[in-house]
Design a protein around this motif. Structure first.
Motif, mmCIF file in Angstrom:
data_model
loop_
_atom_site.group_PDB
_atom_site.id
_atom_site.type_symbol
_atom_site.label_atom_id
_atom_site.label_comp_id
_atom_site.label_asym_id
_atom_site.label_seq_id
_atom_site.Cartn_x
_atom_site.Cartn_y
_atom_site.Cartn_z
ATOM 1 N N TYR A 41 0.847 -1.211 0.000
ATOM 2 C CA TYR A 41 0.000 0.000 0.000
ATOM 3 C C TYR A 41 0.875 1.251 0.000
ATOM 4 C CZ TYR A 41 -3.379 -3.516 1.212
ATOM 5 O OH TYR A 41 -4.164 -4.636 1.185
ATOM 6 N N ALA A 42 2.114 1.087 -0.482
ATOM 7 C CA ALA A 42 3.087 2.191 -0.478
ATOM 8 C C ALA A 42 2.583 3.380 -1.293
ATOM 9 C CB ALA A 42 4.413 1.694 -1.049
ATOM 10 N N ILE A 43 3.135 4.565 -0.994
ATOM 11 C CA ILE A 43 2.644 5.781 -1.664
ATOM 12 C C ILE A 43 3.301 6.005 -3.025
ATOM 13 C CG2 ILE A 43 2.060 6.976 0.501
ATOM 14 C CD1 ILE A 43 4.676 8.718 -0.182
ATOM 15 N N ASN A 44 4.373 5.261 -3.334
ATOM 16 C CA ASN A 44 5.028 5.441 -4.636
ATOM 17 C C ASN A 44 5.723 4.142 -5.051
ATOM 18 O OD1 ASN A 44 7.356 5.320 -3.078
ATOM 19 N ND2 ASN A 44 7.497 7.545 -2.881
ATOM 20 N N LYS A 45 6.344 4.192 -6.223
ATOM 21 C CA LYS A 45 6.953 2.959 -6.741
ATOM 22 C C LYS A 45 8.250 2.590 -5.999
ATOM 23 C CE LYS A 45 9.308 4.901 -10.876
ATOM 24 N NZ LYS A 45 9.647 6.214 -10.434
ATOM 25 N N HIS A 46 8.695 3.477 -5.129
ATOM 26 C CA HIS A 46 9.875 3.155 -4.312
ATOM 27 C C HIS A 46 9.468 2.407 -3.046
ATOM 28 C CE1 HIS A 46 11.916 5.782 -7.043
ATOM 29 N NE2 HIS A 46 11.119 6.796 -6.717
ATOM 30 N N GLN A 47 8.211 2.016 -3.022
ATOM 31 C CA GLN A 47 7.670 1.246 -1.878
ATOM 32 C C GLN A 47 7.737 2.033 -0.569
ATOM 33 O OE1 GLN A 47 9.232 -2.884 -1.952
ATOM 34 N NE2 GLN A 47 7.150 -3.105 -2.752
ATOM 35 N N GLN A 48 7.621 3.342 -0.671
ATOM 36 C CA GLN A 48 7.735 4.168 0.530
ATOM 37 C C GLN A 48 6.494 4.072 1.415
ATOM 38 O OE1 GLN A 48 8.411 8.345 -0.182
ATOM 39 N NE2 GLN A 48 8.642 8.770 2.023
ATOM 40 N N VAL A 49 6.732 3.769 2.682
ATOM 41 C CA VAL A 49 5.634 3.710 3.666
ATOM 42 C C VAL A 49 5.927 4.597 4.878
ATOM 43 C CG1 VAL A 49 4.798 1.404 3.033
ATOM 44 C CG2 VAL A 49 6.615 1.623 4.747
ATOM 45 N N ASP A 50 7.136 5.182 4.911
ATOM 46 C CA ASP A 50 7.499 5.998 6.068
ATOM 47 C C ASP A 50 8.116 7.313 5.614
ATOM 48 O OD1 ASP A 50 9.806 4.945 5.001
ATOM 49 O OD2 ASP A 50 10.640 4.279 6.894
ATOM 50 N N ILE A 64 0.372 7.914 7.269
ATOM 51 C CA ILE A 64 -1.059 7.610 7.417
ATOM 52 C C ILE A 64 -1.638 6.952 6.157
ATOM 53 C CG2 ILE A 64 -1.786 9.979 6.767
ATOM 54 C CD1 ILE A 64 -4.098 9.646 8.816
ATOM 55 N N GLU A 65 -1.167 7.369 4.989
ATOM 56 C CA GLU A 65 -1.828 6.909 3.758
ATOM 57 C C GLU A 65 -1.765 5.382 3.541
ATOM 58 O OE1 GLU A 65 -0.955 9.177 0.221
ATOM 59 O OE2 GLU A 65 -1.709 7.573 -1.063
ATOM 60 N N PRO A 66 -0.575 4.771 3.624
ATOM 61 C CA PRO A 66 -0.553 3.316 3.431
ATOM 62 C C PRO A 66 -1.394 2.582 4.475
ATOM 63 C CG PRO A 66 1.682 4.211 3.463
ATOM 64 C CD PRO A 66 0.775 5.322 3.846
ATOM 65 N N LEU A 67 -1.345 3.064 5.722
ATOM 66 C CA LEU A 67 -2.112 2.398 6.784
ATOM 67 C C LEU A 67 -3.614 2.568 6.540
ATOM 68 C CD1 LEU A 67 0.173 3.271 9.813
ATOM 69 C CD2 LEU A 67 -0.505 0.965 9.141
ATOM 70 N N ASP A 68 -4.029 3.766 6.143
ATOM 71 C CA ASP A 68 -5.437 4.007 5.833
ATOM 72 C C ASP A 68 -5.904 3.081 4.712
ATOM 73 O OD1 ASP A 68 -7.980 5.036 5.420
ATOM 74 O OD2 ASP A 68 -7.273 6.743 4.231
ATOM 75 N N LYS A 69 -5.086 2.990 3.655
ATOM 76 C CA LYS A 69 -5.473 2.160 2.503
ATOM 77 C C LYS A 69 -5.607 0.693 2.909
ATOM 78 C CE LYS A 69 -3.720 4.758 -1.430
ATOM 79 N NZ LYS A 69 -2.479 5.030 -2.161
#
Ligand code: ADE
Length: 232
Positions: A41-50, A64-69
């Motif tokens: 549920y990362a925010i970009n193609k770099h697999q960013q979650v933090d 918040i975004e990956p966790l919300d998704k």
């Protein structure tokens, strides 16, 4: 019962759920455990979650975004009784909490990492925060495994001997009494006679006495809570 665990280190959770009682509980169909990789549920193609914490600089925070998704995706499928966040500043986990959670149908457990998770997740999604003790782990995964283990073994049918969870330490507020197995005499170290007597009532009396003795010696705090008026 179903437990959904959200983590950015899913491999850390593979082994505990693939062994022994936790594994059997799943193959018997009594419990379903699903591990979700937050990076899906990362925010970009770099697999960013933090990302960096506002105003602090050092230390990464789960966004918040990956966790919300991830949470919203799960909530589309079913209702959850609790959304739990594992954190050292949560309420301390004990057998009573394990009993309560074992009666639930669906729970989500979020494992934090780095400096924690965006506070808005705690405010708007999380319904319960649990700590497994006053020490800091590098992430919530091992804590989530501990909590899941304590819960799952209480689900009816998981333990082959239905009574064995009832005789655990803490289940009646007391520590468990000592247990022995064969041989009755090992190099002069003997099993107490009463356990070989076949007298069930006497054995029960002895076990209760030992449980009380052990609790009083090792956990005077628990003993006082159970027997506030007892003087000796
Ligand atoms: N995450 C880091 N430390 C923890 C603890 N003591 N309990 C629960 N989650 C944690």
């Amino acid at each position: 019962m179903r437990i959904d665990i959200i983590t950015c280190l899913p491999k850390l959770l593979e082994s505990p759920f693939n062994q022994s009682i936790l594994h059997r509980a799943q193959t018997k169909g009594l419990v379903e455990v699903k591990i979700h990789d937050l990076r899906d549920y990362a925010i970009n193609k770099h697999q960013q979650v933090d990302d960096y914490a506002y105003g602090v600089g050092a230390g990464m925070v789960l966004m918040i975004e990956p966790l919300d998704k991830c949470i919203s995706n799960l909530q589309k499928e079913r209702d959850y009784d609790e959304i739990i966040f594992m954190t050292p500043d949560g309420e301390t986990f004990d057998q009573r909490s394990a009993n309560t959670l074992s009666l639930m149908k669906n729970i989500i457990i979020i494992c934090g990492h780095y400096k924690g998770i965006d506070e808005r997740v705690r405010e708007h999604f999380v319904t319960k925060e649990i700590s497994i003790g006053d020490y800091v782990l590098s992430g919530g995964e091992l804590a989530a495994a501990v909590v899941s283990d304590a819960i799952i073994r209480l689900v009816p049918g998981v333990l082959s001997d239905e009574t064995s969870a009832l005789t655990d330490s803490f289940q009646d507020g007391l520590l468990a009494p000592p247990v022995y197995s064969r041989p009755a005499d090992y190099k002069g170290m003997k099993v107490p006679d009463v356990l070989l007597s076949g007298n069930d009532a006497k054995i029960e009396e002895w076990r209760l006495e030992k449980a009380m003795e052990r609790t009083k010696q090792r956990r005077p705090d628990l003993y006082k809570k159970l027997f506030p008026d007892k003087k000796d």
